[in-house]
Scaffold this motif. Structure first.
Motif, mmCIF file in Angstrom:
data_model
loop_
_atom_site.group_PDB
_atom_site.id
_atom_site.type_symbol
_atom_site.label_atom_id
_atom_site.label_comp_id
_atom_site.label_asym_id
_atom_site.label_seq_id
_atom_site.Cartn_x
_atom_site.Cartn_y
_atom_site.Cartn_z
ATOM 1 N N ALA A 18 0.840 -1.199 0.000
ATOM 2 C CA ALA A 18 0.000 0.000 0.000
ATOM 3 C C ALA A 18 0.876 1.249 0.000
ATOM 4 O O ALA A 18 1.898 1.305 0.689
ATOM 5 C CB ALA A 18 -0.905 0.006 1.227
ATOM 6 N N LEU A 19 0.457 2.247 -0.776
ATOM 7 C CA LEU A 19 1.192 3.508 -0.813
ATOM 8 C C LEU A 19 1.021 4.239 0.507
ATOM 9 O O LEU A 19 -0.077 4.375 1.036
ATOM 10 C CB LEU A 19 0.682 4.375 -1.959
ATOM 11 C CG LEU A 19 1.369 5.740 -2.117
ATOM 12 C CD1 LEU A 19 2.825 5.564 -2.537
ATOM 13 C CD2 LEU A 19 0.627 6.598 -3.133
ATOM 14 N N ASN A 20 2.138 4.722 1.037
ATOM 15 C CA ASN A 20 2.136 5.508 2.261
ATOM 16 C C ASN A 20 2.893 6.792 1.954
ATOM 17 O O ASN A 20 4.121 6.781 1.841
ATOM 18 C CB ASN A 20 2.816 4.722 3.388
ATOM 19 C CG ASN A 20 2.875 5.485 4.694
ATOM 20 O OD1 ASN A 20 2.145 6.446 4.885
ATOM 21 N ND2 ASN A 20 3.759 5.069 5.582
ATOM 22 N N SER A 23 3.876 17.833 2.775
ATOM 23 C CA SER A 23 3.980 18.712 3.935
ATOM 24 C C SER A 23 4.313 20.120 3.459
ATOM 25 O O SER A 23 5.300 20.334 2.750
ATOM 26 C CB SER A 23 5.068 18.220 4.890
ATOM 27 O OG SER A 23 4.746 16.943 5.387
ATOM 28 N N THR A 24 3.455 21.084 3.851
ATOM 29 C CA THR A 24 3.671 22.461 3.429
ATOM 30 C C THR A 24 2.969 23.410 4.389
ATOM 31 O O THR A 24 1.864 23.127 4.864
ATOM 32 C CB THR A 24 3.165 22.699 1.991
ATOM 33 O OG1 THR A 24 3.462 24.038 1.604
ATOM 34 C CG2 THR A 24 1.676 22.436 1.855
ATOM 35 N N LEU A 25 3.618 24.520 4.719
ATOM 36 C CA LEU A 25 3.045 25.562 5.576
ATOM 37 C C LEU A 25 2.495 24.998 6.880
ATOM 38 O O LEU A 25 1.427 25.394 7.369
ATOM 39 C CB LEU A 25 1.935 26.320 4.822
ATOM 40 C CG LEU A 25 2.347 26.991 3.507
ATOM 41 C CD1 LEU A 25 1.151 27.639 2.849
ATOM 42 C CD2 LEU A 25 3.460 28.008 3.756
ATOM 43 N N LEU A 85 1.174 7.467 -6.832
ATOM 44 C CA LEU A 85 2.565 7.635 -7.252
ATOM 45 C C LEU A 85 2.752 7.003 -8.621
ATOM 46 O O LEU A 85 2.618 5.785 -8.772
ATOM 47 C CB LEU A 85 3.511 6.990 -6.244
ATOM 48 C CG LEU A 85 4.991 6.969 -6.643
ATOM 49 C CD1 LEU A 85 5.551 8.390 -6.696
ATOM 50 C CD2 LEU A 85 5.802 6.107 -5.693
ATOM 51 N N ASN A 86 3.025 7.825 -9.626
ATOM 52 C CA ASN A 86 3.301 7.346 -10.987
ATOM 53 C C ASN A 86 2.242 6.342 -11.458
ATOM 54 O O ASN A 86 2.560 5.297 -12.019
ATOM 55 C CB ASN A 86 4.695 6.721 -11.045
ATOM 56 C CG ASN A 86 5.790 7.747 -10.838
ATOM 57 O OD1 ASN A 86 5.665 8.898 -11.250
ATOM 58 N ND2 ASN A 86 6.875 7.339 -10.197
ATOM 59 N N ARG A 133 6.826 12.976 0.493
ATOM 60 C CA ARG A 133 7.382 11.732 1.033
ATOM 61 C C ARG A 133 6.486 10.576 0.629
ATOM 62 O O ARG A 133 5.266 10.714 0.638
ATOM 63 C CB ARG A 133 7.501 11.807 2.558
ATOM 64 C CG ARG A 133 8.444 12.887 3.057
ATOM 65 C CD ARG A 133 8.520 12.898 4.584
ATOM 66 N NE ARG A 133 9.473 13.902 5.076
ATOM 67 C CZ ARG A 133 9.173 15.172 5.296
ATOM 68 N NH1 ARG A 133 7.927 15.589 5.069
ATOM 69 N NH2 ARG A 133 10.095 16.015 5.724
ATOM 70 N N TYR A 134 7.097 9.446 0.287
ATOM 71 C CA TYR A 134 6.293 8.283 -0.088
ATOM 72 C C TYR A 134 7.083 7.001 0.078
ATOM 73 O O TYR A 134 8.315 6.990 0.104
ATOM 74 C CB TYR A 134 5.802 8.397 -1.537
ATOM 75 C CG TYR A 134 6.899 8.535 -2.560
ATOM 76 C CD1 TYR A 134 7.584 7.417 -3.039
ATOM 77 C CD2 TYR A 134 7.251 9.779 -3.066
ATOM 78 C CE1 TYR A 134 8.599 7.535 -3.974
ATOM 79 C CE2 TYR A 134 8.260 9.914 -4.003
ATOM 80 C CZ TYR A 134 8.926 8.791 -4.456
ATOM 81 O OH TYR A 134 9.923 8.913 -5.378
#
Length: 395
Positions: A160-162, A166-168, A177-178, A269-270
């Motif tokens: 599973a994608l995790n 993260s911003t501000l 992802l792709n 991040r992934y």
């Protein structure tokens, strides 16, 4: 990766008087790698199968992902094996082969499930309803994989994608992802591993219907070294440079991306988290058909076709790469239930179905030969370009 222009030749010719399963013998191709072919009785009539046996206890043998260097790209199995210097291999995952349901949208050629090559995460799984291929057996998903974990054993698992953005001071979930298809309301990331194919397909279809229209609410943001450098109301195309990440959002995901401004810092991040909590050297998608020595419940018993599959035995220390011949005399092939039975008869306790039909290809290099040959007869008369496969490597 630069792909060598090389076409494998089809070995054999007409399969006349081939040995039955009980009489077939293994031919050693390299230390730890053997090949056999034999006739197999089936509901639709006698078919013919080709099998590679790979002994992972041999320290000079390993399995790895065959792929053209980009997720959204295709090549024949013989081209992939030649380019990566594999001694044998088979085709891999199901893939985005056509886009008749979305006129004007280009098919990406990208595969359905997760993919890992040499320990590097390449992509996540598309939503179940967005997959190409036959109906999934009960209890299986697009996240199912076959691979080799870092302990050197082959396994069936789920990845599973995790991921997050993260911003501000805020953290947003990363939904893809792709991938050639994103879940509704999500944001997906596209890296240099994707390739140059248009990302427009990612916002087409829904979580319940692959044929549903493309979303009318989309947005794309390009990050360079973690900083927003540009944005667009529609997904774009073209190669993604190393150090650059393209974020594609649909519906609520698009609304979130519209708030990003030029110069804003965004950390992406992934990773892929295995249900078993193991780490993988390589993995690719498909679906399980055999578990604990028993066929899964609900396997199709009606549709016979040319198939590719993987069997695992000896606690993950032996792998069987299995391909049905596509010659006219054998083209009716096997049902998925018969594939599970055939893998079990070869000693497998775990079994996994890969893409079949015109994609089914098994290649191997004879001892002393310069390159691989195609051992089965592809059902379309020639090898079909595919996005990935399983390669057998020796040293």
């Amino acid at each position: 990766m630069v792909l060598l222009t090389a076409l494998g030749t089809v070995a054999g010719g007409l399969l006349v008087g081939a040995a039955p399963a009980g009489a077939a013998t293994w031919t050693t191709l390299a230390a730890g790698v053997a090949y056999r072919q034999y006739d197999l009785p089936a509901a639709a009539g006698t078919t013919h199968v080709h099998v590679l046996s790979v002994d992972l206890t041999n320290t000079h043998v390993r399995l790895g992902l065959l792929y053209p260097g980009k997720v959204a790209s295709r090549a024949t199995v013989s081209q992939l094996a030649t380019a990566q210097k594999a001694v044998a291999g088979v085709n891999g995952d199901f893939f985005n082969i056509s886009e008749d349901q979305h006129p004007g949208v280009a098919a990406t050629g990208a595969n359905v499930g997760p993919a890992i090559a040499n320990g590097t995460v390449l992509k996540g799984a598309v939503p179940d309803a967005q997959r190409f291929g036959p109906e999934l057996p009960p209890g299986t998903t697009t996240k199912n994989v076959v691979g080799v974990s870092t302990d050197g054993r082959a396994r069936l698992d789920s990845l599973a994608l995790n991921g997050s953005l993260s911003t501000l001071g805020r953290r947003l979930p990363l939904g893809g992802l792709n991938q050639y298809a994103l879940a509704e309301n999500s944001i997906g990331a596209y890296t240099s591993a994707w390739g140059g194919v248009s990302r427009a397909r990612a916002t087409c279809g829904t979580d319940t219907d692959r044929a549903a229209p493309c979303s009318t609410s989309t947005y794309e943001v390009t990050l360079k070294k973690g900083v927003v450098v540009s944005a667009s109301a529609t997904p774009g195309s073209g190669a993604v440079a190393t150090g650059t990440t393209v974020l594609v959002g649909r519906e609520a995901g698009a609304q979130r991306l519209r708030k990003f401004v030029k110069g804003q810092r965004v950390a992406v991040r992934y990773g892929l988290t295995a249900a078993s909590q193991r780490a993988y050297r390589f993995a690719l998608g498909g679906y399980p058909v055999l578990s604990g020595g028993q066929p899964l419940t609900g396997l199709d018993t009606r549709t016979s076709a040319v198939r590719t599959a993987v069997g695992i035995s000896n606690g993950g220390q032996r792998v069987l790469l299995f391909a049905v011949d596509g010659a006219a005399a054998y083209r009716k092939g096997l049902t998925i239930a018969e594939v599970a039975k055939a893998l079990k008869s070869l000693g497998a306790t775990e079994g996994f179905s890969l893409d079949g039909g015109g994609s089914t290809t098994l290649v191997a290099r004879a001892p002393g030969a310069a390159g691989v040959t195609v051992r089965n007869h592809p059902s379309g008369g020639a090898e079909r370009p595919v996005p990935n496969g399983i390669g057998v490597f020796t040293q």
